[in-house]
Design a protein around this motif. Structure first.
Motif, PDB file in Angstrom:
ATOM      1  N   TRP A  46       0.844  -1.195   0.000  1.00  8.21           N
ATOM      2  CA  TRP A  46       0.000   0.000   0.000  1.00  8.21           C
ATOM      3  C   TRP A  46       0.880   1.246   0.000  1.00  8.21           C
ATOM      4  O   TRP A  46       1.868   1.313   0.730  1.00  8.21           O
ATOM      5  CB  TRP A  46      -0.899   0.036   1.231  1.00  8.21           C
ATOM      6  N   THR A  47       0.543   2.218  -0.802  1.00  8.95           N
ATOM      7  CA  THR A  47       1.267   3.486  -0.864  1.00  8.95           C
ATOM      8  C   THR A  47       0.273   4.633  -0.734  1.00  8.95           C
ATOM      9  O   THR A  47      -0.923   4.463  -0.986  1.00  8.95           O
ATOM     10  CB  THR A  47       2.041   3.633  -2.184  1.00  8.95           C
ATOM     11  N   ALA A  48       0.794   5.796  -0.336  1.00  7.59           N
ATOM     12  CA  ALA A  48      -0.064   6.974  -0.170  1.00  7.59           C
ATOM     13  C   ALA A  48       0.577   8.183  -0.822  1.00  7.59           C
ATOM     14  O   ALA A  48       1.795   8.387  -0.729  1.00  7.59           O
ATOM     15  CB  ALA A  48      -0.316   7.241   1.315  1.00  7.59           C
ATOM     16  N   LYS A  49      -0.237   8.991  -1.479  1.00  5.01           N
ATOM     17  CA  LYS A  49       0.193  10.269  -2.044  1.00  5.01           C
ATOM     18  C   LYS A  49      -0.704  11.371  -1.490  1.00  5.01           C
ATOM     19  O   LYS A  49      -1.938  11.272  -1.569  1.00  5.01           O
ATOM     20  CB  LYS A  49       0.108  10.257  -3.571  1.00  5.01           C
ATOM     21  N   VAL A  50      -0.082  12.387  -0.913  1.00  3.02           N
ATOM     22  CA  VAL A  50      -0.824  13.522  -0.377  1.00  3.02           C
ATOM     23  C   VAL A  50      -0.668  14.681  -1.355  1.00  3.02           C
ATOM     24  O   VAL A  50       0.438  15.190  -1.555  1.00  3.02           O
ATOM     25  CB  VAL A  50      -0.316  13.916   1.020  1.00  3.02           C
ATOM     26  N   ASN A  51      -1.758  15.074  -1.979  1.00  6.75           N
ATOM     27  CA  ASN A  51      -1.742  16.128  -3.004  1.00  6.75           C
ATOM     28  C   ASN A  51      -0.701  15.845  -4.085  1.00  6.75           C
ATOM     29  O   ASN A  51       0.017  16.730  -4.546  1.00  6.75           O
ATOM     30  CB  ASN A  51      -1.493  17.491  -2.358  1.00  6.75           C
ATOM     31  N   GLY A  52      -0.607  14.557  -4.453  1.00  6.98           N
ATOM     32  CA  GLY A  52       0.294  14.140  -5.520  1.00  6.98           C
ATOM     33  C   GLY A  52       1.700  13.826  -5.097  1.00  6.98           C
ATOM     34  O   GLY A  52       2.496  13.342  -5.917  1.00  6.98           O
ATOM     35  N   THR A  53       2.064  14.051  -3.826  1.00  2.10           N
ATOM     36  CA  THR A  53       3.421  13.797  -3.339  1.00  2.10           C
ATOM     37  C   THR A  53       3.433  12.536  -2.482  1.00  2.10           C
ATOM     38  O   THR A  53       2.619  12.423  -1.557  1.00  2.10           O
ATOM     39  CB  THR A  53       3.935  14.982  -2.495  1.00  2.10           C
TER      40      THR A  53
END
Length: 295
Positions: free
Chosen positions: A234-241
């Motif tokens: 699982w990965t996460a991007k906050v506002n594309g970052t």
């Protein structure tokens, strides 16, 4: 071969024969006739009609563990071999239905024939649907992160009456998974300033089994906790970052957010998926090349 087949048939009969009965003998608990066993009754219809994002805890044995998959209901009642160990360890801490663990897992409804100290919202043929009024949403913000040395210590802290998951989250400090994703040692306990972040509305949207989006408007630095099983890949991007994704409260997902509007995109793409895809493409190209040369 005939002997092996006969042994298998006798073995199946010994294991399943007790449960296989005529439809007329179906009693909802000992007869496993599929069409009757997965019949959509009034309880299922009530649960399917409820709006919002929530989970259900079926504690009535007449509903098989796969009821959620059949009727597209989100539950916590998977089979043992398909449950993650950390999820099972956390779930086993629940003493009374509708407690702190049910809150963490976004369990809004509990189905049982027993009397429980919870509000009754529906009843049909002796089966009662209870509502858990204190259940947490699928995603929320907290103002304090506390770091523990191991998963065992996290589970101990969760059991403490002083731990309130609405205001705090527990994170493993030296987890190998965390060190790989963060690349650094976690700091000491950190209070994330802000006024009642759990009251800030957080929007959860599932786009597919391998992707969901969380939107929040944080007034200060906050920790986003998502009631979804943390798992490598699982990965996460906050506002594309890209943002480090931590295991919070023993089994859930957590990510730090900066003040302001945040759109957090969660995706499941394990590394072995790309290896398998690459090997498949190489095999396909090899097959095409071999066929071309043969022609």
């Amino acid at each position: 071969k005939i002997a092996v087949i006969m042994i298998c048939l006798f073995d199946y009969h010994f294991v399943l024969g007790f449960h296989i009965k005529p439809k007329s003998a179906f009693d909802g608990q000992t007869n496993f006739e599929p069409k009757q066993y997965y019949h959509q009754d009034n309880v299922i219809e009530f649960l399917r009609s409820q709006p919002g994002t929530f989970r259900i805890d079926f504690r009535e044995p007449s509903y098989p563990r796969s009821t959620g998959e059949v009727f597209r209901l989100e539950t916590i009642n998977g089979n043992g071999i398909t449950q993650l160990k950390q999820f099972f360890d956390l779930l086993s801490l629940e003493g009374t239905p509708g407690g702190k663990i049910s809150d963490l897992f976004n369990v809004k409804y509990i189905v049982s024939r027993e009397e429980l100290p919870l509000p009754k919202v529906f009843e049909s043929k002796g089966t009662i649907v209870y509502e858990n009024p204190d259940c947490l949403p699928r995603a929320w913000l907290v103002d304090r992160a506390t770091y523990e040395e191991s998963l065992d210590e996290v589970l101990v802290r969760i059991r403490e009456p002083s731990f309130d998951p609405r205001h705090a989250a527990l994170i493993e400090r030296h987890s190998d998974d965390l060190s790989n994703s963060l690349g650094k040692t976690l700091p000491d306990d950190e209070t994330l300033p802000g006024s009642s972040p759990q009251e800030i509305p957080v929007r959860f949207t599932r786009e597919s089994p391998n992707r969901f989006v969380v939107e929040a408007q944080a007034t200060r630095h906050s920790l986003l906790v998502v009631s979804e099983n943390w798992y490598p890949g699982w990965t996460a991007k906050v506002n594309g970052t890209p943002r480090p994704l931590m295991r919070a409260n023993g089994a859930l997902m957590g990510a730090f957010l900066n003040p302001g509007a945040s759109k957090v995109e969660f995706s499941f793409r394990p590394r072995h998926f790309y290896w398998a895809l690459s090997l498949t493409m190489i095999s396909l190209l090899t097959l095409v090349l071999a066929s071309t040369l043969h022609l």
